[in-house]
Write a protein that holds these residues in place. Structure first.
Motif, mmCIF file in Angstrom:
data_model
loop_
_atom_site.group_PDB
_atom_site.id
_atom_site.type_symbol
_atom_site.label_atom_id
_atom_site.label_comp_id
_atom_site.label_asym_id
_atom_site.label_seq_id
_atom_site.Cartn_x
_atom_site.Cartn_y
_atom_site.Cartn_z
ATOM 1 N N ILE A 7 -9.848 -5.567 4.194
ATOM 2 C CA ILE A 7 -11.068 -6.050 4.825
ATOM 3 C C ILE A 7 -10.671 -6.699 6.151
ATOM 4 O O ILE A 7 -9.801 -7.574 6.184
ATOM 5 N N VAL A 8 -11.299 -6.255 7.235
ATOM 6 C CA VAL A 8 -10.984 -6.769 8.564
ATOM 7 C C VAL A 8 -12.183 -7.563 9.082
ATOM 8 O O VAL A 8 -13.325 -7.111 8.990
ATOM 9 N N SER A 9 -11.894 -8.748 9.626
ATOM 10 C CA SER A 9 -12.932 -9.597 10.217
ATOM 11 C C SER A 9 -12.529 -9.976 11.633
ATOM 12 O O SER A 9 -11.338 -10.136 11.928
ATOM 13 N N ALA A 10 -13.526 -10.121 12.497
ATOM 14 C CA ALA A 10 -13.294 -10.597 13.859
ATOM 15 C C ALA A 10 -14.481 -11.469 14.275
ATOM 16 O O ALA A 10 -15.633 -11.111 14.039
ATOM 17 N N TYR B 6 -15.920 -0.158 18.588
ATOM 18 C CA TYR B 6 -14.694 -0.818 18.136
ATOM 19 C C TYR B 6 -13.909 0.160 17.263
ATOM 20 O O TYR B 6 -14.447 1.157 16.798
ATOM 21 N N ASN B 7 -12.632 -0.148 17.027
ATOM 22 C CA ASN B 7 -11.808 0.707 16.190
ATOM 23 C C ASN B 7 -10.939 -0.144 15.274
ATOM 24 O O ASN B 7 -10.404 -1.171 15.699
ATOM 25 N N ILE B 8 -10.810 0.312 14.038
ATOM 26 C CA ILE B 8 -9.861 -0.266 13.089
ATOM 27 C C ILE B 8 -8.961 0.863 12.626
ATOM 28 O O ILE B 8 -9.425 1.961 12.311
ATOM 29 N N ARG B 9 -7.662 0.574 12.607
ATOM 30 C CA ARG B 9 -6.666 1.561 12.196
ATOM 31 C C ARG B 9 -5.702 0.888 11.228
ATOM 32 O O ARG B 9 -5.310 -0.256 11.430
ATOM 33 N N VAL B 10 -5.339 1.600 10.166
ATOM 34 C CA VAL B 10 -4.406 1.084 9.162
ATOM 35 C C VAL B 10 -3.293 2.108 8.971
ATOM 36 O O VAL B 10 -3.559 3.308 8.881
ATOM 37 N N THR B 11 -2.060 1.613 8.918
ATOM 38 C CA THR B 11 -0.923 2.491 8.665
ATOM 39 C C THR B 11 -0.107 1.965 7.495
ATOM 40 O O THR B 11 -0.131 0.768 7.187
ATOM 41 N N VAL B 12 0.597 2.875 6.860
ATOM 42 C CA VAL B 12 1.548 2.532 5.802
ATOM 43 C C VAL B 12 2.942 2.816 6.349
ATOM 44 O O VAL B 12 3.179 3.880 6.923
ATOM 45 N N ILE B 13 3.837 1.862 6.168
ATOM 46 C CA ILE B 13 5.211 2.017 6.633
ATOM 47 C C ILE B 13 6.124 2.107 5.421
ATOM 48 O O ILE B 13 6.096 1.239 4.547
ATOM 49 N N ASN B 14 6.899 3.192 5.398
ATOM 50 C CA ASN B 14 7.863 3.416 4.326
ATOM 51 C C ASN B 14 9.212 3.627 5.002
ATOM 52 O O ASN B 14 9.477 4.710 5.534
ATOM 53 N N GLY B 15 10.040 2.593 5.012
ATOM 54 C CA GLY B 15 11.306 2.666 5.731
ATOM 55 C C GLY B 15 11.049 2.748 7.217
ATOM 56 O O GLY B 15 10.418 1.875 7.801
ATOM 57 N N THR B 16 11.481 3.838 7.840
ATOM 58 C CA THR B 16 11.253 4.020 9.273
ATOM 59 C C THR B 16 10.064 4.931 9.560
ATOM 60 O O THR B 16 9.739 5.174 10.726
ATOM 61 N N ASP B 17 9.417 5.436 8.512
ATOM 62 C CA ASP B 17 8.269 6.330 8.679
ATOM 63 C C ASP B 17 6.973 5.540 8.622
ATOM 64 O O ASP B 17 6.779 4.700 7.743
ATOM 65 N N GLU B 18 6.071 5.826 9.577
ATOM 66 C CA GLU B 18 4.762 5.174 9.601
ATOM 67 C C GLU B 18 3.687 6.251 9.510
ATOM 68 O O GLU B 18 3.689 7.217 10.269
ATOM 69 N N TYR B 19 2.773 6.087 8.557
ATOM 70 C CA TYR B 19 1.717 7.071 8.294
ATOM 71 C C TYR B 19 0.358 6.436 8.544
ATOM 72 O O TYR B 19 0.055 5.377 7.995
ATOM 73 N N SER C 123 -12.250 -1.675 5.572
ATOM 74 C CA SER C 123 -11.686 -0.505 6.228
ATOM 75 C C SER C 123 -11.136 0.478 5.219
ATOM 76 O O SER C 123 -11.193 1.678 5.425
ATOM 77 N N ILE C 124 -10.596 -0.024 4.135
ATOM 78 C CA ILE C 124 -10.122 0.858 3.057
ATOM 79 C C ILE C 124 -10.566 0.231 1.748
ATOM 80 O O ILE C 124 -10.317 -0.943 1.498
ATOM 81 N N SER C 125 -11.243 1.018 0.916
ATOM 82 C CA SER C 125 -11.708 0.469 -0.356
ATOM 83 C C SER C 125 -10.734 0.729 -1.487
ATOM 84 O O SER C 125 -10.731 0.000 -2.475
ATOM 85 N N SER C 126 -9.889 1.761 -1.352
ATOM 86 C CA SER C 126 -8.920 2.032 -2.407
ATOM 87 C C SER C 126 -7.787 2.894 -1.861
ATOM 88 O O SER C 126 -7.964 4.071 -1.610
ATOM 89 N N LEU C 127 -6.630 2.269 -1.678
ATOM 90 C CA LEU C 127 -5.452 2.948 -1.153
ATOM 91 C C LEU C 127 -4.306 2.725 -2.127
ATOM 92 O O LEU C 127 -4.033 1.593 -2.514
ATOM 93 N N LEU C 128 -3.651 3.804 -2.524
ATOM 94 C CA LEU C 128 -2.490 3.692 -3.398
ATOM 95 C C LEU C 128 -1.273 3.432 -2.523
ATOM 96 O O LEU C 128 -0.856 4.282 -1.748
ATOM 97 N N LEU C 129 -0.718 2.235 -2.648
ATOM 98 C CA LEU C 129 0.425 1.811 -1.853
ATOM 99 C C LEU C 129 1.667 1.838 -2.728
ATOM 100 O O LEU C 129 1.692 1.247 -3.809
ATOM 101 N N GLY C 130 2.688 2.537 -2.277
ATOM 102 C CA GLY C 130 3.923 2.652 -3.047
ATOM 103 C C GLY C 130 4.716 1.359 -3.057
ATOM 104 O O GLY C 130 4.538 0.483 -2.210
ATOM 105 N N ASN C 131 5.618 1.234 -4.026
ATOM 106 C CA ASN C 131 6.485 0.072 -4.107
ATOM 107 C C ASN C 131 7.330 -0.015 -2.834
ATOM 108 O O ASN C 131 7.839 0.984 -2.346
ATOM 109 N N ASN C 132 7.447 -1.206 -2.289
ATOM 110 C CA ASN C 132 8.211 -1.506 -1.070
ATOM 111 C C ASN C 132 7.609 -0.903 0.201
ATOM 112 O O ASN C 132 8.281 -0.867 1.231
#
Length: 128
Positions: free
Chosen positions: A47-50, A59-72, A92-101
């Protein structure tokens, strides 16, 4: 009993900043990204607030997942804010499966006049 069946959302992490310039892309989570170190995959919501925005544009909201040196990139949304609006809150995201670490990075982009904005990215436990 419906009340006893309700799940109270759990806040996992909050990243925030005061007086930030979001007139170009700003990472709300700079130096304070959420890392899933639960030992297993985890569903999350973001949830993003401003507050203190100029309003009256896109306006724009962007979310990335970082796994080691890779960003998705997992979320990228342009949305219009009415003229006169000075605050936004957006799931911005209601359900995202985030991996361990894996880490989450959250970005916001505003308008030319958005140079003194209070921002927050809240990561909460999501559901499958």
């Amino acid at each position: 009993n419906k009340i006893s069946e309700m799940v109270i959302p759990e806040t996992l992490h909050i990243a925030s900043g005061t007086g930030k310039d979001i007139s170009s892309e700003y990472e709300i989570t700079t130096g304070n990204r959420y890392t899933n170190n639960s030992g297993s995959e985890q569903y999350v919501r973001v949830i993003v607030s401003a507050t203190g925005i100029a309003g009256g544009g896109t306006y724009n909201i962007r979310v990335t997942v970082i796994n080691g040196t890779d960003e998705y990139e997992v979320y990228n949304d342009d949305f219009d804010v009415s003229s006169g609006s000075t605050k936004i809150r957006k799931v911005s995201i209601s359900s995202l499966l985030l991996g361990n670490n894996e880490d989450l990075a959250v970005y916001i982009t505003g308008l030319a006049g958005d140079t003194n904005v209070d921002v927050e990215a809240k990561v909460m436990r999501g559901v499958a």
